[in-house]
Every structure is written in structure tokens, then in C-alpha cells.
Design a protein around this motif. Structure first.
Motif, PDB file in Angstrom:
ATOM      1  N   UNK A   1       0.808  -1.210   0.000  1.00  0.00           N
ATOM      2  CA  UNK A   1       0.000   0.000   0.000  1.00  0.00           C
ATOM      3  C   UNK A   1       0.851   1.276   0.000  1.00  0.00           C
ATOM      4  N   UNK A   2       2.170   1.163   0.100  1.00  0.00           N
ATOM      5  CA  UNK A   2       3.041   2.339   0.055  1.00  0.00           C
ATOM      6  C   UNK A   2       3.099   2.871  -1.376  1.00  0.00           C
ATOM      7  N   UNK A   3       3.467   4.150  -1.491  1.00  0.00           N
ATOM      8  CA  UNK A   3       3.543   4.799  -2.789  1.00  0.00           C
ATOM      9  C   UNK A   3       4.646   4.147  -3.627  1.00  0.00           C
ATOM     10  N   UNK A   4       4.353   3.839  -4.863  1.00  0.00           N
ATOM     11  CA  UNK A   4       5.295   3.252  -5.825  1.00  0.00           C
ATOM     12  C   UNK A   4       5.913   1.947  -5.324  1.00  0.00           C
ATOM     13  N   UNK A   5       5.120   1.086  -4.684  1.00  0.00           N
ATOM     14  CA  UNK A   5       5.670  -0.159  -4.146  1.00  0.00           C
ATOM     15  C   UNK A   5       4.984  -1.400  -4.688  1.00  0.00           C
ATOM     16  N   UNK A   6       4.126  -1.252  -5.662  1.00  0.00           N
ATOM     17  CA  UNK A   6       3.362  -2.402  -6.141  1.00  0.00           C
ATOM     18  C   UNK A   6       4.268  -3.459  -6.787  1.00  0.00           C
ATOM     19  N   UNK A   7       5.194  -3.028  -7.620  1.00  0.00           N
ATOM     20  CA  UNK A   7       6.060  -3.989  -8.313  1.00  0.00           C
ATOM     21  C   UNK A   7       7.010  -4.643  -7.320  1.00  0.00           C
ATOM     22  N   UNK A   8       7.592  -3.826  -6.440  1.00  0.00           N
ATOM     23  CA  UNK A   8       8.529  -4.370  -5.456  1.00  0.00           C
ATOM     24  C   UNK A   8       7.847  -5.378  -4.537  1.00  0.00           C
ATOM     25  N   UNK A   9       6.660  -5.051  -4.067  1.00  0.00           N
ATOM     26  CA  UNK A   9       5.941  -5.969  -3.183  1.00  0.00           C
ATOM     27  C   UNK A   9       5.529  -7.239  -3.920  1.00  0.00           C
ATOM     28  N   UNK A  10       5.160  -7.106  -5.182  1.00  0.00           N
ATOM     29  CA  UNK A  10       4.819  -8.289  -5.970  1.00  0.00           C
ATOM     30  C   UNK A  10       6.011  -9.208  -6.170  1.00  0.00           C
ATOM     31  N   UNK A  11       7.168  -8.620  -6.413  1.00  0.00           N
ATOM     32  CA  UNK A  11       8.375  -9.431  -6.580  1.00  0.00           C
ATOM     33  C   UNK A  11       8.753 -10.109  -5.270  1.00  0.00           C
ATOM     34  N   UNK A  12       8.644  -9.375  -4.152  1.00  0.00           N
ATOM     35  CA  UNK A  12       8.934  -9.984  -2.852  1.00  0.00           C
ATOM     36  C   UNK A  12       7.956 -11.107  -2.556  1.00  0.00           C
ATOM     37  N   UNK A  13       6.709 -10.952  -2.948  1.00  0.00           N
ATOM     38  CA  UNK A  13       5.717 -12.001  -2.709  1.00  0.00           C
ATOM     39  C   UNK A  13       6.042 -13.259  -3.511  1.00  0.00           C
ATOM     40  N   UNK A  14       6.432 -13.093  -4.764  1.00  0.00           N
ATOM     41  CA  UNK A  14       6.788 -14.247  -5.584  1.00  0.00           C
ATOM     42  C   UNK A  14       8.015 -14.973  -5.062  1.00  0.00           C
ATOM     43  N   UNK A  15       9.025 -14.199  -4.706  1.00  0.00           N
ATOM     44  CA  UNK A  15      10.243 -14.804  -4.155  1.00  0.00           C
ATOM     45  C   UNK A  15       9.945 -15.394  -2.776  1.00  0.00           C
ATOM     46  N   UNK A  16       9.076 -14.728  -2.017  1.00  0.00           N
ATOM     47  CA  UNK A  16       8.707 -15.226  -0.698  1.00  0.00           C
ATOM     48  C   UNK A  16       8.018 -16.574  -0.753  1.00  0.00           C
ATOM     49  N   UNK A  17       7.249 -16.819  -1.821  1.00  0.00           N
ATOM     50  CA  UNK A  17       6.604 -18.127  -1.970  1.00  0.00           C
ATOM     51  C   UNK A  17       7.654 -19.224  -2.158  1.00  0.00           C
ATOM     52  N   UNK A  18       8.644 -18.951  -2.983  1.00  0.00           N
ATOM     53  CA  UNK A  18       9.699 -19.947  -3.211  1.00  0.00           C
ATOM     54  C   UNK A  18      10.574 -20.131  -1.973  1.00  0.00           C
TER      55      UNK A  18
END
Length: 181
Positions: free
Chosen positions: A56-73
Motif C-alpha cells: 500500500x506504500x507509494x510506488x511499491x506495487x512492483x517491489x511488493x509483488x516481486x517480494x511475494x513471488x520470491x517469498x513463496x519460493x
């Protein structure tokens, strides 16, 4: 940085503990392997979305999405490590009083959802929050003061002299120009 690390670990303990508690309340006091890896991947996605720079932070959608994908692995890999090396037994007296399991059962730390998912999420949350370095205040203020440059608004700093402009269109040779001067 140490403060951010501690905050990330606490976020992970809370998120992993809550997801593990939900699984225990659904009747999974000991997770089968397939469900443990799925739960760890889901926990990695959730902690990736909220730890570090949250979605929900400004300009963080891509970064959070990448962390979520890597976090799953990474979550699934850390669950493998937890089930392999966290082999200490939990105190069954305390868990039986809470109503999680019968007193005669013994559960290893890596197989109990609350502890294993909390450990996985704490490692990921600590890593994500420690990696999230905020930008210095001075740079943010300077960027806010400077107006954005337009693509077509670039101007020349120095105008060419009048005789330089004439040289480009003059048909006389360089020797003749020197003789004129």
C-alpha cells in the motif's frame, strides 16, 4: 538497521503465527508435507506483501509483488529446512491445556504449524525489513524542489557568434578567410 530487522522479525512471527493458528483451528495439529509447503508458500506471499515496503506504500506495487513471488519460493525452501532441522519436541503439557492436542501426543517444532510457519515468516520478514533502506530526507526534498524537465525544452547555453554562423555558409577557403582578417 537493527531496529528494522527486529520489526521485520516481529511482523513475521505475528503473520506466521496467525496463519499457523488458523491451520491448527482447522484441525491440522501436524501438517502433512504437501500442506506444509503450500502453507509456507502462502505465508511467504503474505509476508512479502507487508514486510519491507508494503504494497500500500507509494510506488511499491512492483517491489511488493516481486517480494511475494520470491517469498513463496523461499517459504517452501525454509519449510523444508524447518522440517529437517527443527526436531526439538514441544512441551505437550502446555499445548494440551490450550486444547491444541492430546497430552499423549508429541510434536516436533518443525511439524507444528504455529511454530514452523512463524519461524519461516520471521526469517523472511527480518530479511525484507532489514533490506528496506529508506531514502535520505535530503534527497527526497531536493527531488521535490526541482521541477521536472520537459523533453523538448532544452536550450543552448551559449549562442554562436555571428561570424561563426557565416563560416558555415561561406564558400571561401580557410586561407582566404585568414587573409581577410
Amino acid at each position: 538497521m537493527l531496529g528494522r530487522l527486529i520489526v521485520g522479525i516481529l511482523k513475521g512471527l505475528i503473520v506466521g503465527g496467525l496463519i499457523g493458528f488458523g491451520l491448527v483451528k482447522l484441525g491440522f495439529a501436524v501438517l502433512p508435507a504437501w500442506l506444509a509447503y503450500i502453507a509456507a508458500a502462502v505465508t511467504g506471499v503474505v509476508i512479502g506483501l507487508i514486510a519491507g515496503k508494503p504494497i500500500w506504500a507509494k510506488d511499491a506495487k512492483i517491489e511488493a509483488g516481486m517480494k511475494a513471488g520470491v517469498g513463496a519460493l523461499l517459504g517452501a525452501g525454509l519449510m523444508f529446512a524447518a522440517r529437517k532441522w527443527l526436531t526439538m519436541y514441544l512441551p505437550t503439557d502446555l499445548l494440551s491445556q490450550v486444547g491444541v492436542m492430546a497430552k499423549s501426543e508429541t510434536i516436533q517444532l518443525g511439524y507444528f504449524p504455529i511454530t514452523s510457519l512463524a519461524a519461516v515468516a520471521a526469517v523472511l520478514g527480518g530479511f525484507y525489513d532489514a533490506d528496506n533502506t529508506p531514502e535520505p530526507e535530503g534527497e527526497a526534498k531536493e527531488e521535490a524542489k526541482a521541477p521536472p524537465a520537459k523533453a523538448g525544452s532544452q536550450k543552448r547555453i551559449a549562442q554562436p557568434a555571428a561570424d561563426e554562423l557565416d563560416e558555415d555558409f561561406d564558400d571561401t577557403s580557410a586561407d582566404e578567410k585568414k587573409a581577410k582578417k
